[in-house]
Scaffold this active site. Structure first.
Site, PDB file in Angstrom:
ATOM      1  N   LYS A 188       0.829  -1.130  -0.020  1.00 35.92           N
ATOM      2  CA  LYS A 188      -0.042  -0.026  -0.081  1.00 35.92           C
ATOM      3  C   LYS A 188       0.891   1.260   0.155  1.00 35.92           C
ATOM      4  O   LYS A 188       1.499   1.670   1.070  1.00 35.92           O
ATOM      5  CB  LYS A 188      -0.988  -0.022   1.347  1.00 35.92           C
ATOM      6  CG  LYS A 188      -2.003   0.832   1.036  1.00 35.92           C
ATOM      7  CD  LYS A 188      -2.644   1.835   2.378  1.00 35.92           C
ATOM      8  CE  LYS A 188      -1.617   2.937   2.745  1.00 35.92           C
ATOM      9  NZ  LYS A 188      -1.363   4.111   1.745  1.00 35.92           N
ATOM     10  N   CYS A 296      14.053  11.284   6.156  1.00 35.16           N
ATOM     11  CA  CYS A 296      14.239  11.160   7.361  1.00 35.16           C
ATOM     12  C   CYS A 296      15.794  11.172   7.888  1.00 35.16           C
ATOM     13  O   CYS A 296      15.817  10.861   9.255  1.00 35.16           O
ATOM     14  CB  CYS A 296      13.755   9.492   7.627  1.00 35.16           C
ATOM     15  SG  CYS A 296      14.521   8.271   6.974  1.00 35.16           S
ATOM     16  N   GLU A 397       9.470  16.921  14.559  1.00 37.39           N
ATOM     17  CA  GLU A 397      10.234  16.594  13.260  1.00 37.39           C
ATOM     18  C   GLU A 397       9.335  17.647  12.446  1.00 37.39           C
ATOM     19  O   GLU A 397       8.122  17.960  12.271  1.00 37.39           O
ATOM     20  CB  GLU A 397       9.730  15.271  12.582  1.00 37.39           C
ATOM     21  CG  GLU A 397      10.028  15.162  11.317  1.00 37.39           C
ATOM     22  CD  GLU A 397       9.647  13.692  10.859  1.00 37.39           C
ATOM     23  OE1 GLU A 397       8.785  13.098  11.162  1.00 37.39           O
ATOM     24  OE2 GLU A 397      10.784  13.050  10.039  1.00 37.39           O
TER      25      GLU A 397
END
Ligand code: NAD
Length: 496
Positions: A188, A296, A397
């Site tokens: 997905k 990231c 973040e």
């Protein structure tokens, strides 16, 4: 019931139609007409529609993967990897086109998307070594006349749920290893930019991947949940924000699945006074602002130790101020837009909040515009001084082109500051001292460490994944961990 379509994925000219899922070797419309638009983040042009697939769609994909498993598992490993060898050649051949397509739907420049595809190909190359990587171990005479061996066996159906920021590479951290080891797979992808990965699936089919071995179901949390709850899914690989990683880890645990859940990040780059400051500045600029900060592994707080702080700050502001921000497909663009209007607003909110909490805005990317691209989701390079772990911009973040600057008096202080932040994905140190670098590696407590490297990205034969709030699980992506994750070690003790 899903409607069977042609064997080809539609081109982007058919942007008004939802893209198909890929189930049991067929491109199929989802059973729902609910869909989300995918826009070019630089121009706002509609590129496609993503169906918000239902539980029925997921069940069809898992059933197809389950049906394909016995024959694929019985295919010798040396034959399974022939598909991956052919896929690698096809990916090399189409790399430039794929990079341009990916730049259009994601926004990052073509050098970055080309690098992303190369990193994906690296994983296919590594998975080609499965016949050796998957070998077991044997010990004769564990008792008199009794031998013991381990055999690595696939488990059945695995699934992947992946994020928007590397929509081609991250799925390839998982499915090539899963299928090389004899499992079948349901992916997905992110609902924000799933179009280029459709082309990767077409290439996998052209390479000879049999029907049902790789299936793709598009959608959002509903489809992801149906995967997590499905009893025939043996394991799930997730990459995305930490909030969702925690949910996925818990749900997979409740339903007894193997799980590796890679979450968000807040990475620090520590610069010591003895560092090569030109190297450190260049590395910081490319780490923080490359891909508009949507990595990231991007460093987002630079900690200047002692006198390094003032010197590196001057160089950084000069460098950040002169970056070329623009449309990803334009040759001179260094930094493109962020993925969506919603994400741009979130990044700007965090800058506003940082200012309210006491940070000084030394370079302000709010309100940034690019001539000729009024619909782009622009945020200019931003530098905030005086960022502390207690501030939202020091703790959360941001995932945008925003650099926080902080001071420390020593490496120990810098590490203590890093440890006030919940995440533990990556970190970097810049120094000419081997001893300082060794101390940093020893005490950092963070999983991916760069020494005079701004983006500490492990290549495919090494594990990729963080620690603390950046990772839930034990086996990471890539490397030997991938083989461990996608196989079970079965022990056979024999007497004849
Ligand atoms: P996201 O968490 O919003 O979405 C990731 C995936 O999870 C998508 O496929 C999404 O549809 C699905 N999802 C969303 N809500 C869900 C739910 N409630 N249950 C199950 N699935 C759900 O992340 P994103 O915005 O697409 O990606 C950016 C994030 O990914 C950042 O936090 C970034 O740091 C992280 N990331 C981490 C790594 C790593 O190696 N640790 C690598 C790349 C990106």
């Amino acid at each position: 019931m899903a409607v069977r379509e042609t064997a080809q994925s539609p081109s982007t000219d058919e942007a008004e139609l939802p893209i198909p899922n890929f189930i049991g070797g067929e491109w199929m419309r989802s059973s729902t007409s609910d869909a989300l638009p995918v826009h070019d983040p630089g121009t706002g042009q509609l590129l496609g529609q993503v169906p918000l697939s239902t539980c029925d769609d997921v069940h069809a994909a898992v059933a197809a993967a389950k049906e394909a498993f016995p024959a694929w598992r019985a295919t010798p490993a040396v034959d399974r990897v022939q598909v991956l060898f052919r896929l690698k050649a096809l990916l090399d051949e189409h790399r430039d086109d794929l990079a341009r397509e990916l730049s259009r739907e994601h926004g990052k420049n073509v050098a970055e998307t080309s690098g992303e595809i190369r990193r994906g190909i690296e994983n296919v190359e590594h998975a080609c070594g499965i016949p050796t990587l998957m070998m077991g171990e044997t010990l004769e005479d564990v008792a008199r006349g009794v031998d013991c061996e381990t055999v690595r066996q696939p488990l059945g159906v695995f699934a992947g749920i992946t994020p928007y920021n590397f929509p081609v590479m991250i799925p390839m951290w998982f499915w090539p290893y899963a299928v090389a080891t004899g499992n079948t797979f349901v992916l997905k992808p992110s609902e924000q930019d799933p179009l280029t990965h459709q082309r990767i699936v077409e290439l996998a089919v052209e390479a000879g991947l049999p029907s049902g071995v790789l299936n793709v179901v598009h959608g959002d949390a509903t489809a992801a949940d149906a995967i997590l709850e499905h009893p025939d899914v043996s394991g799930v690989s997730f990459v995305g924000s930490s909030a969702v990683a925690r949910l996925v880890y818990a749900k997979a645990g409740q339903t007894g699945k193997r799980v590796q859940a890679l979450g968000g990040a807040k990475n620090h780059m520590v610069v010591l006074p003895d560092a090569d400051l030109d190297l450190a500045t260049d590395a910081a600029i490319s780490s923080v602002f490359g891909s508009a900060g949507q990595r990231c592994l991007a460093n987002s707080v630079l900690v200047g130790v002692g006198e390094a702080y003032d010197r590196v700050k001057v160089q950084l502001l000069e460098g950040a101020n002169s970056l070329r921000v623009g449309y990803g497909l334009n040759e001179d663009t260094f930094m493109g837009p962020v993925i969506s209007r919603r994400h741009r607003d979130r990044v700007i909110d965090l800058i506003d909040q940082g200012e309210r909490e006491g940070a000084d805005v030394a370079l302000d990317g709010r309100g940034f515009q690019v001539d000729g691209y009024p619909e782009g989701h622009w945020v200019g390079p931003t530098v905030l001084e005086g960022v502390e772990p207690g501030m939202s911009v020091g703790q959360e973040e941001v995932f945008g082109p925003v650099l926080g600057l902080a001071r420390a008096e020593s490496v120990e202080d810098a590490i203590a500051l890093m440890h006030e932040v919940a995440y533990g994905n990556a970190t970097s140190i810049f120094t000419r001292s081997g001893r300082a670098a060794r101390e940093f590696r020893y005490h950092a407590g963070i999983s991916m460490i760069g020494v005079n490297i701004g983006v500490a990205a492990p290549m495919a034969c090494f594990p990729f994944g963080g620690s603390r709030a950046s990772f839930y699980g034990d086996l990471k992506a890539q490397g030997k961990d991938a083989i461990e994750f996608f196989t079970d070690k079965r022990v056979v003790i024999s007497r004849w």
